[in-house]
Scaffold this motif. Structure first.
Motif, PDB file in Angstrom:
ATOM      1  N   ASP A 194       0.933  -1.272  -0.015  1.00  0.00           N
ATOM      2  CA  ASP A 194       0.010   0.047  -0.069  1.00  0.00           C
ATOM      3  C   ASP A 194       0.981   1.156  -0.090  1.00  0.00           C
ATOM      4  O   ASP A 194       1.433   1.794   1.001  1.00  0.00           O
ATOM      5  CB  ASP A 194      -0.879  -0.025   1.043  1.00  0.00           C
ATOM      6  CG  ASP A 194      -1.977   1.141   1.212  1.00  0.00           C
ATOM      7  OD1 ASP A 194      -1.764   2.146   0.379  1.00  0.00           O
ATOM      8  OD2 ASP A 194      -2.699   1.171   2.280  1.00  0.00           O
ATOM      9  N   LEU A 195       1.061   1.668  -1.253  1.00  0.00           N
ATOM     10  CA  LEU A 195       1.947   2.882  -1.267  1.00  0.00           C
ATOM     11  C   LEU A 195       1.453   4.232  -0.990  1.00  0.00           C
ATOM     12  O   LEU A 195       2.006   5.318  -1.005  1.00  0.00           O
ATOM     13  CB  LEU A 195       2.764   3.179  -2.619  1.00  0.00           C
ATOM     14  CG  LEU A 195       3.611   1.994  -2.977  1.00  0.00           C
ATOM     15  CD1 LEU A 195       4.103   2.079  -4.372  1.00  0.00           C
ATOM     16  CD2 LEU A 195       4.640   2.180  -2.056  1.00  0.00           C
ATOM     17  N   LEU A 196       0.091   4.340  -0.473  1.00  0.00           N
ATOM     18  CA  LEU A 196      -0.470   5.469  -0.111  1.00  0.00           C
ATOM     19  C   LEU A 196      -0.601   5.688   1.592  1.00  0.00           C
ATOM     20  O   LEU A 196      -1.004   6.548   1.983  1.00  0.00           O
ATOM     21  CB  LEU A 196      -2.148   5.567  -0.778  1.00  0.00           C
ATOM     22  CG  LEU A 196      -2.067   5.924  -2.000  1.00  0.00           C
ATOM     23  CD1 LEU A 196      -3.699   5.991  -2.490  1.00  0.00           C
ATOM     24  CD2 LEU A 196      -1.442   7.278  -2.502  1.00  0.00           C
ATOM     25  N   ALA A 197      -0.225   4.424   2.230  1.00  0.00           N
ATOM     26  CA  ALA A 197      -0.185   4.275   3.740  1.00  0.00           C
ATOM     27  C   ALA A 197       1.009   5.394   4.096  1.00  0.00           C
ATOM     28  O   ALA A 197       1.914   5.434   3.259  1.00  0.00           O
ATOM     29  CB  ALA A 197      -0.078   2.964   4.064  1.00  0.00           C
ATOM     30  N   ARG A 198       0.687   6.068   5.201  1.00  0.00           N
ATOM     31  CA  ARG A 198       1.931   6.887   5.670  1.00  0.00           C
ATOM     32  C   ARG A 198       2.207   6.711   7.198  1.00  0.00           C
ATOM     33  O   ARG A 198       1.365   5.871   7.751  1.00  0.00           O
ATOM     34  CB  ARG A 198       1.531   8.257   5.359  1.00  0.00           C
ATOM     35  CG  ARG A 198       1.413   8.696   3.733  1.00  0.00           C
ATOM     36  CD  ARG A 198       1.279  10.256   3.650  1.00  0.00           C
ATOM     37  NE  ARG A 198      -0.263  10.534   3.765  1.00  0.00           N
ATOM     38  CZ  ARG A 198      -0.942  11.760   3.600  1.00  0.00           C
ATOM     39  NH1 ARG A 198       0.288  12.523   3.301  1.00  0.00           N
ATOM     40  NH2 ARG A 198      -1.849  11.917   3.727  1.00  0.00           N
ATOM     41  N   GLY A 199       2.981   7.470   7.665  1.00  0.00           N
ATOM     42  CA  GLY A 199       3.235   7.472   9.148  1.00  0.00           C
ATOM     43  C   GLY A 199       3.703   5.984   9.332  1.00  0.00           C
ATOM     44  O   GLY A 199       4.619   5.478   8.872  1.00  0.00           O
ATOM     45  N   ALA A 200       3.275   5.444  10.505  1.00  0.00           N
ATOM     46  CA  ALA A 200       3.834   4.113  11.244  1.00  0.00           C
ATOM     47  C   ALA A 200       3.427   3.131  10.065  1.00  0.00           C
ATOM     48  O   ALA A 200       3.868   1.976   9.978  1.00  0.00           O
ATOM     49  CB  ALA A 200       3.183   3.832  12.349  1.00  0.00           C
ATOM     50  N   ALA A 201       2.348   3.338   9.260  1.00  0.00           N
ATOM     51  CA  ALA A 201       2.017   2.339   8.204  1.00  0.00           C
ATOM     52  C   ALA A 201       2.626   2.272   7.102  1.00  0.00           C
ATOM     53  O   ALA A 201       2.292   1.209   6.228  1.00  0.00           O
ATOM     54  CB  ALA A 201       0.462   2.335   8.156  1.00  0.00           C
ATOM     55  N   THR A 202       3.680   3.080   6.820  1.00  0.00           N
ATOM     56  CA  THR A 202       4.318   3.225   5.560  1.00  0.00           C
ATOM     57  C   THR A 202       4.817   1.962   5.065  1.00  0.00           C
ATOM     58  O   THR A 202       5.609   1.214   5.633  1.00  0.00           O
ATOM     59  CB  THR A 202       5.295   4.318   5.505  1.00  0.00           C
ATOM     60  OG1 THR A 202       4.854   5.617   5.767  1.00  0.00           O
ATOM     61  CG2 THR A 202       6.164   4.377   4.144  1.00  0.00           C
ATOM     62  N   GLY A 203       4.252   1.530   3.812  1.00  0.00           N
ATOM     63  CA  GLY A 203       4.896   0.457   3.178  1.00  0.00           C
ATOM     64  C   GLY A 203       4.217  -1.121   3.847  1.00  0.00           C
ATOM     65  O   GLY A 203       4.687  -2.178   3.546  1.00  0.00           O
ATOM     66  N   ARG A 204       3.192  -0.743   4.523  1.00  0.00           N
ATOM     67  CA  ARG A 204       2.454  -1.987   4.937  1.00  0.00           C
ATOM     68  C   ARG A 204       2.049  -2.839   3.802  1.00  0.00           C
ATOM     69  O   ARG A 204       1.904  -2.269   2.459  1.00  0.00           O
ATOM     70  CB  ARG A 204       1.189  -1.477   5.666  1.00  0.00           C
ATOM     71  CG  ARG A 204      -0.075  -0.805   4.847  1.00  0.00           C
ATOM     72  CD  ARG A 204      -1.399  -0.568   5.609  1.00  0.00           C
ATOM     73  NE  ARG A 204      -2.304   0.116   4.906  1.00  0.00           N
ATOM     74  CZ  ARG A 204      -3.502   0.397   5.240  1.00  0.00           C
ATOM     75  NH1 ARG A 204      -3.907   0.215   6.607  1.00  0.00           N
ATOM     76  NH2 ARG A 204      -4.403   0.816   4.485  1.00  0.00           N
ATOM     77  N   ALA A 205       1.854  -4.013   3.883  1.00  0.00           N
ATOM     78  CA  ALA A 205       1.731  -5.190   2.653  1.00  0.00           C
ATOM     79  C   ALA A 205       0.964  -6.385   3.054  1.00  0.00           C
ATOM     80  O   ALA A 205       0.801  -6.577   4.372  1.00  0.00           O
ATOM     81  CB  ALA A 205       3.341  -5.360   2.330  1.00  0.00           C
TER      82      ALA A 205
END
Length: 460
Positions: free
Chosen positions: A230-241
């Motif tokens: 998910d390349l729209l996730a930001r903050g602590a969730a950056t790069g969640r997959a």
């Protein structure tokens, strides 16, 4: 490919046609020739004129690699015979115009599978070698050309050469984007399978570091591995997959109902994407909603799900013309690799894409294994990220130029089979065997018979 109104067919099939890559971003007009025999292919090479020619398969290169403005394009899909299968030894000899889809139809009932497949089975064997395609199993099996035992190459002088691994011409042709000649046939080593189904494990990763740690620690347990990010996730969730890994299911893993015909190859097909879709359909809002739903619906951890080969490897093939979803402006698929130990560069690039809010719902991360011998082959040991972005996104060109600089500074490279915009001055930094490739090309094809829009743009 869309037809121009000025057409002039001949015995081989010749049309003056607008040609694009799968991304539909840089159309150019060319004479498209459709040889049906090796002799017709040789005649097409002899007669391709001052602007030269380039072989083309099923048109799944995303950029301009199989285009040739003002010249000839050799559509090789008419040469599509499977000549011989060694069902005991696990090899196949076939024409370069045979698709991976056709090979699967023929080989799976015999207990064999193609050694490498990308995200679509609608690529030809010639295209698979010319782009030296990779798949979810690169960390185990390498790229496609590593499994080619021999090929026949029609060179610029009209000679048909038998080319084998370990020779300069093979290493220039594997990943050489059709610029060393026209591949006519190939002998390929196959992968044995007991069934046409996959056993699949799925899990969520909370951020990029969590994802990379999971891949690095356990990839050796799986033949196939890929992560949607998910390349729209930001903050602590950056790069969640969502991490998906698997292997060919053995016969004893199947429920009784599937054991009746364990090697059946079934490919569900959905309605085609409409030719005209509203512009702006893939906005940050809509893609953000899709990404949120996709991540949330994925299981936190699930093992051993039985899945069809088509669903595991090629989910988008079930939607004909899915590339139309990006609208008339088309899309850019940007894929790069950075080496093992350069995870810092990957983190920076993912963070920049996230902060830039690029609306990408097709973004995948994989780990590459040992580098392949092709001089212009893309994979090197490390991490590769591929993402689709609507071409009309404001400022996209300048942003991707900046990412190119960062990739090159980290010793990485971009994938030529998906490129339509890389600046030529970065190419030598990314591909250290570039001079060897150019020198061999100059000796083998001194008059520039084989040429493409990609070759002109990058000085190949």
């Amino acid at each position: 490919m869309s037809a121009d109104t000025d057409s002039d067919p001949d015995v081989m099939g010749l049309d003056h046609t607008t040609v694009t890559g799968w991304g539909r971003t840089a159309p150019t007009a060319a004479w498209v020739v459709r040889p049906r025999t090796y002799e017709e292919a040789a005649a097409a090479v002899r007669d391709c004129g001052a602007r030269g020619g380039i072989p083309r398969g099923l048109g799944r290169a995303y950029g301009d690699a199989a285009q040739n403005a003002g010249g000839s394009v050799l559509d090789m899909t008419g040469l599509d015979r499977v000549h011989a299968i060694d069902a005991d030894g696990g090899t196949v000899l076939c024409d370069a115009g045979v698709s991976l889809h056709r090979l699967m139809e023929v080989l799976l009932p015999l207990g064999w599978f193609v050694p490498v497949t990308p995200g679509t089975r609608y690529v030809t064997v010639g295209g698979a070698i010319g782009a030296d395609i990779h798949g979810k199993n690169h960390h185990v099996s390498g790229s496609f050309a590593r499994h080619v035992l021999a090929l026949e190459l029609l060179s610029a002088d009209g000679e048909i050469r038998t080319v084998v691994p370990g020779t300069p011409l093979f290493d220039a042709t594997a990943g050489g984007m059709g610029l060393t000649g026209v591949i006519l046939t190939a002998t390929i080593r196959l992968q044995p399978v007991e069934t046409s189904l996959m056993s699949v494990d799925t899990e969520r990763a909370t951020d990029l570091d969590d994802l990379m740690a999971r891949l690095a620690a356990t990839d050796h347990r799986y033949r196939y591995s890929v992560a949607w990010i998910d390349l729209l996730a930001r903050g602590a969730a950056t790069g969640r997959a969502v991490l998906t890994r698997g292997d060919h299911a053995p016969l004893d893993a199947l429920p009784a109902r599937l054991r009746r015909d364990p090697l059946a190859f079934r490919t569900p097909r959905l309605p085609a994407t409409p030719a005209i879709l509203p512009e702006g359909l893939l906005s940050r809002t809509t893609v953000g909603l899709f990404n949120e739903l996709w991540y949330r619906k994925a299981p936190r951890a699930r093992t051993g799900r039985i899945q069809r080969i088509s669903g595991f490897f090629h989910p988008l093939d079930g939607v004909p013309h899915w590339n139309r979803v990006y609208g008339r402006g088309g899309f850019v698929q940007y894929q790069f690799v950075v080496g093992q130990g350069r995870e810092d560069a990957l983190r920076r690039i993912v963070r920049r894409i996230s902060e830039r809010r690029c609306p990408s719902f097709l973004a995948v991360l994989k780990r590459f294994g040992e580098a392949d011998p092709g001089w212009l082959s893309f994979p090197v040991p490390g991490w590769t990220l591929a993402l689709d972005i609507p071409a009309g996104l404001p400022g996209l060109g300048a942003f991707l130029d900046e990412l190119d600089e960062e990739v090159a500074a980290a010793g990485g490279r971009v994938y030529l089979a998906k490129d339509a915009r890389l600046r030529p001055e970065l190419l030598a930094h990314m591909y250290p065997r570039l001079d060897d490739f150019r020198e061999l090309r100059a000796r083998l094809d001194p008059h520039g018979v084989f040429v493409s829009d990609l070759a002109r743009r990058l000085g190949l």
